[in-house]
Design an enzyme around this catalytic site. Structure first.
Site, mmCIF file in Angstrom:
data_model
loop_
_atom_site.group_PDB
_atom_site.id
_atom_site.type_symbol
_atom_site.label_atom_id
_atom_site.label_comp_id
_atom_site.label_asym_id
_atom_site.label_seq_id
_atom_site.Cartn_x
_atom_site.Cartn_y
_atom_site.Cartn_z
ATOM 1 N N GLU A 64 0.734 3.984 1.735
ATOM 2 C CA GLU A 64 0.979 4.606 3.025
ATOM 3 C C GLU A 64 1.941 3.819 3.621
ATOM 4 O O GLU A 64 2.999 4.406 4.270
ATOM 5 C CB GLU A 64 -0.295 4.347 4.105
ATOM 6 C CG GLU A 64 -1.661 5.207 3.426
ATOM 7 C CD GLU A 64 -2.389 4.355 2.645
ATOM 8 O OE1 GLU A 64 -3.763 4.326 2.603
ATOM 9 O OE2 GLU A 64 -1.972 3.625 2.042
ATOM 10 N N CYS A 101 0.847 -1.241 -0.070
ATOM 11 C CA CYS A 101 0.188 0.117 0.184
ATOM 12 C C CYS A 101 0.962 1.227 0.039
ATOM 13 O O CYS A 101 2.084 1.235 0.560
ATOM 14 C CB CYS A 101 -0.920 -0.099 1.400
ATOM 15 S SG CYS A 101 -2.062 -1.177 1.575
#
Length: 146
Positions: free
Chosen positions: A53, A51
């Site tokens: 993030e 991901c």
């Protein structure tokens, strides 16, 4: 906040998402104002995808700057969609953000924005992951600056 969202939007443009066609960019602002960005990176073995993030926060950590995290912006959506999505971090990323917050020893601002920036949620880790388990539960405090 706008500069951080713009950095996340720019990172989103570099997402490697050939399977889901769902691009996400994230940008982390550090206490000195510098910004580190990341984007999602999918893999043909879907479970190995990363991901945005997590990529951004891992990059911050690789620089030895996890204690300096101050804010995170997340921008994403379907690559070919006409509508602007407002995405929030997945559960795994929420847990990673909790780790970063506890190790930084400060409340992080989390900005979730549509790609065009017309809608922005201003959140905290506690909003995204109430009753979180993290380093403090293991007796580990904020990271010491070197």
């Amino acid at each position: 906040m706008r500069q951080l969202i713009a950095a996340a939007r720019e990172a989103m443009a570099h997402a490697h998402a050939p399977y889901s066609r769902f691009a996400v960019g994230a940008a982390v602002r550090l206490t000195d104002g510098s910004i580190v960005a990341g984007c999602n990176f999918e893999n043909a073995s879907y479970g190995l995808s990363l991901c945005a993030e997590t990529v951004a926060l891992a990059s911050v950590n690789a620089q030895g700057r996890l204690a300096d995290v101050e804010a995170i912006a997340v921008v994403g959506g379907a690559m070919d969609a006409a509508e602007q999505a407002l995405v929030t971090p997945c559960g795994r990323c929420r847990q990673i953000m909790n780790e970063a917050e506890q190790m930084a020893g400060r409340t992080l601002s989390i900005y979730c924005s549509t790609p065009n920036g017309d809608r922005i949620l201003d959140l905290r880790v506690a909003d995204l992951l109430p009753h979180a388990f993290g380093p403090a539960d293991l007796g580990i405090g904020p990271a010491k600056k070197s």
